[in-house]
Enzyme design. Structure first.
Site, PDB file in Angstrom:
ATOM      1  N   ASP A 258      54.526   9.799  28.423  1.00 26.63           N
ATOM      2  CA  ASP A 258      53.422   9.741  27.465  1.00 26.63           C
ATOM      3  C   ASP A 258      52.192  10.341  28.133  1.00 26.63           C
ATOM      4  O   ASP A 258      51.619   9.762  29.060  1.00 26.63           O
ATOM      5  CB  ASP A 258      53.171   8.284  27.073  1.00 26.63           C
ATOM      6  CG  ASP A 258      52.102   8.135  25.992  1.00 26.63           C
ATOM      7  OD1 ASP A 258      51.407   9.125  25.705  1.00 26.63           O
ATOM      8  OD2 ASP A 258      51.964   7.022  25.453  1.00 26.63           O
ATOM      9  N   GLY A 262      49.600  10.439  21.912  1.00 27.41           N
ATOM     10  CA  GLY A 262      50.877  10.605  21.237  1.00 27.41           C
ATOM     11  C   GLY A 262      51.653  11.832  21.663  1.00 27.41           C
ATOM     12  O   GLY A 262      52.727  12.119  21.117  1.00 27.41           O
ATOM     13  N   TYR A 354      32.315  52.906  35.285  1.00 30.71           N
ATOM     14  CA  TYR A 354      33.511  53.690  35.617  1.00 30.71           C
ATOM     15  C   TYR A 354      34.719  53.220  34.801  1.00 30.71           C
ATOM     16  O   TYR A 354      34.760  52.105  34.284  1.00 30.71           O
ATOM     17  CB  TYR A 354      33.840  53.581  37.108  1.00 30.71           C
ATOM     18  CG  TYR A 354      34.139  52.159  37.570  1.00 30.71           C
ATOM     19  CD1 TYR A 354      35.436  51.653  37.540  1.00 30.71           C
ATOM     20  CD2 TYR A 354      33.113  51.335  38.026  1.00 30.71           C
ATOM     21  CE1 TYR A 354      35.700  50.352  37.953  1.00 30.71           C
ATOM     22  CE2 TYR A 354      33.366  50.038  38.439  1.00 30.71           C
ATOM     23  CZ  TYR A 354      34.663  49.550  38.396  1.00 30.71           C
ATOM     24  OH  TYR A 354      34.924  48.253  38.783  1.00 30.71           O
ATOM     25  N   GLY A 368      37.712  40.555  39.466  1.00 24.26           N
ATOM     26  CA  GLY A 368      37.967  41.986  39.596  1.00 24.26           C
ATOM     27  C   GLY A 368      37.853  42.552  40.986  1.00 24.26           C
ATOM     28  O   GLY A 368      37.764  43.777  41.162  1.00 24.26           O
ATOM     29  N   HIS A 372      41.930  48.016  48.056  1.00 27.43           N
ATOM     30  CA  HIS A 372      42.677  49.181  47.570  1.00 27.43           C
ATOM     31  C   HIS A 372      42.342  50.442  48.370  1.00 27.43           C
ATOM     32  O   HIS A 372      41.346  50.492  49.115  1.00 27.43           O
ATOM     33  CB  HIS A 372      42.418  49.421  46.083  1.00 27.43           C
ATOM     34  CG  HIS A 372      40.985  49.709  45.741  1.00 27.43           C
ATOM     35  ND1 HIS A 372      40.371  50.916  45.994  1.00 27.43           N
ATOM     36  CD2 HIS A 372      40.029  48.929  45.149  1.00 27.43           C
ATOM     37  CE1 HIS A 372      39.120  50.894  45.571  1.00 27.43           C
ATOM     38  NE2 HIS A 372      38.883  49.688  45.066  1.00 27.43           N
ATOM     39  N   CYS A 390      34.802  45.803  45.482  1.00 24.89           N
ATOM     40  CA  CYS A 390      36.138  45.833  46.079  1.00 24.89           C
ATOM     41  C   CYS A 390      36.067  46.178  47.568  1.00 24.89           C
ATOM     42  O   CYS A 390      35.035  46.624  48.074  1.00 24.89           O
ATOM     43  CB  CYS A 390      37.021  46.850  45.357  1.00 24.89           C
ATOM     44  SG  CYS A 390      37.436  46.386  43.662  1.00 24.89           S
TER      45      CYS A 390
END
Length: 443
Positions: A258, A262, A354, A368, A372, A390
């Site tokens: 439970d 409910g 960009y 974000g 990389h 980044c």
């Protein structure tokens, strides 16, 4: 010699008088043997009562049948009944029965010889009989909002049997809640920083009940705790990074629980994970270098460029390009990732806007931030920060990083002017342990 008839009559009269006198001389309603002899010698034998009353007069009418309800010595005795008593739980006609509540049958003063519990389709529910054959217990969960039939037979020490049966209906939920896992069950191996996430498809009103239904076991055992990060999501992490090689099992045993309002758990789920080598990439903003260690040994170091120390305002909202300091956890990998500044509020047609295809991208945050390849900023790497947030890496090093780092591995950034938010991706490691533990619904 002639004999008068009168003396004969007188003799007969004396004998009769003696007999009657003898009959009247009884004790306790039973006649003595001499009295019986006398009585029998003067007339026919009677089958009537011997309580001192005179026998009934002879009659040519046959005796009538005994009146209803009158006991007679000639009635057939009732067959013996079994002393065994059968008790069933739940009780007959019970409703709202919890689906995890074991169904039990118990025999007192006897042993069980047969028990069956059947669902609406007639399928038998599994169960086991105790070695002493006095108790039977179901061994599998029941279904929601279903009716079941229970029947049993028991025998006593004399071999006499008795039977009993009952029916009941299980609880009917208002709705059900499904738990999802992150990482997904097919991930297999993850890094030392991987938190375990359970995401419910609807917010459980009773978080404590939901959390109690979750379990984490590991080999070796480590100290860890759950902490709610939003109304549907709860994370588990150890106090320190997972040791390399740890075997983990995550369970969400929510079926039949439970969860409040409910709502009940839809199904149980589990998964197993293995922790891979300890991979940690440390980025020092002061030197603009990334240093990578595996299992405590430095294996590579190369220059990087982080987010520029700038911000801009769009529609009254400030957008910062600074890469926050903190502990990141690798969560996604893309050979090529289409990135757009519009995803964090900077229109692509604005200055610094960009929309570009970025190679060898490893996601570090939900806001974000990626690590990389950035062939366009090689001249700035190790010198100055020029990205939108980044971590820019040289192409050759970016390829190695992409091939080497995976889900759950750690990237730690130090020395910048802002801090990574705890709820930005897997920012769990940026929460002090005491604060983390306080986020449990059971704390």
């Amino acid at each position: 010699m002639r004999v008068s008839r009168r003396p004969r009559a007188l003799l007969a009269s004396l004998l009769l008088t003696a007999a009657l006198t003898a009959t009247a001389c009884t004790t306790g309603g039973l006649t003595s043997s001499s009295q019986v002899t006398v009585t029998v010698s003067i007339g026919p034998t009677s089958t009537g009562p011997t309580d001192g009353a005179a026998p009934p007069a002879a009659s040519s009418t046959p005796p009538s049948s005994p009146a209803a309800g009158t006991s007679t010595t000639s009635s057939t005795p009732s067959p013996p009944t079994s002393q065994a008593v059968i008790t069933m739980t739940p009780a007959d006609a019970a409703t709202g029965v919890p689906v995890l509540q074991p169904v039990t049958v118990t025999a007192t003063a006897g042993t069980l010889t047969e028990v069956s519990l059947t669902n609406p389709e007639g399928k038998l529910v599994a169960g086991a009989l105790a070695p002493d054959q006095r108790t039977w217990t179901s061994s599998e969960p029941l279904g929601y909002a279903r009716s079941y039939l229970l029947a049993a037979t028991a025998v006593d020490a004399a071999g006499l049997s008795t039977t009993s049966s009952s029916s009941f209906t299980t609880v009917q939920p208002v709705g059900v809640i499904f738990p999802s896992f992150e990482p997904p069950p097919d991930r297999g191996q993850v890094g030392i920083g991987q938190p375990l996430s359970v995401i419910f498809d609807q917010p459980p009103a009773d978080r404590a009940a939901a959390e109690r239904a979750l379990s984490v076991t590991s080999d070796p055992a480590v100290e860890g705790a759950w902490s709610w990060v939003d109304e549907r999501t709860v994370h588990y992490r150890p106090r320190e990074y997972w040791p390399a090689g740890t075997q983990i099992t995550l369970g969400a045993n929510v079926y039949g629980v439970d969860l409040g309002g409910g709502m009940y758990g839809e199904t149980d789920r589990s998964m197993s994970l293995t922790i891979g080598p300890a991979k940690i990439a440390t980025v020092d903003n002061a030197t603009k270098q990334m240093t990578v260690s595996i299992d405590g040994q430095v294996v590579r170091s190369y220059p990087v460029s982080l987010g520029r120390e700038e911000s801009t305002v769009v529609d009254g909202q400030e957008i910062s390009f600074v890469t926050p300091s903190g502990i990141y956890v690798a969560q996604e990998k893309y050979e090529v990732k289409q990135m757009s500044s519009a995803t964090y509020g900077l229109p692509t047609d604005y200055e610094l806007g960009y929309d570009s295809a970025i190679p060898l991208a490893v996601r570090l945050s939900n806001s974000g931030i990626f690590a990389h390849s950035a062939p366009w900023s090689v001249a700035d790497q190790g010198v100055r920060n020029v990205s939108h947030g980044c971590i820019n890496m040289p192409p050759q090093d970016a390829q190695w990083f992409y091939d080497t780092f995976g889900f759950g591995d750690i990237v730690q950034v130090t020395g910048t002017s802002t801090q990574l938010a705890p709820d930005d991706g897997y920012g769990d490691w940026n929460v002090p342990w005491e604060q983390w533990v306080a986020g449990s619904a059971l704390s």
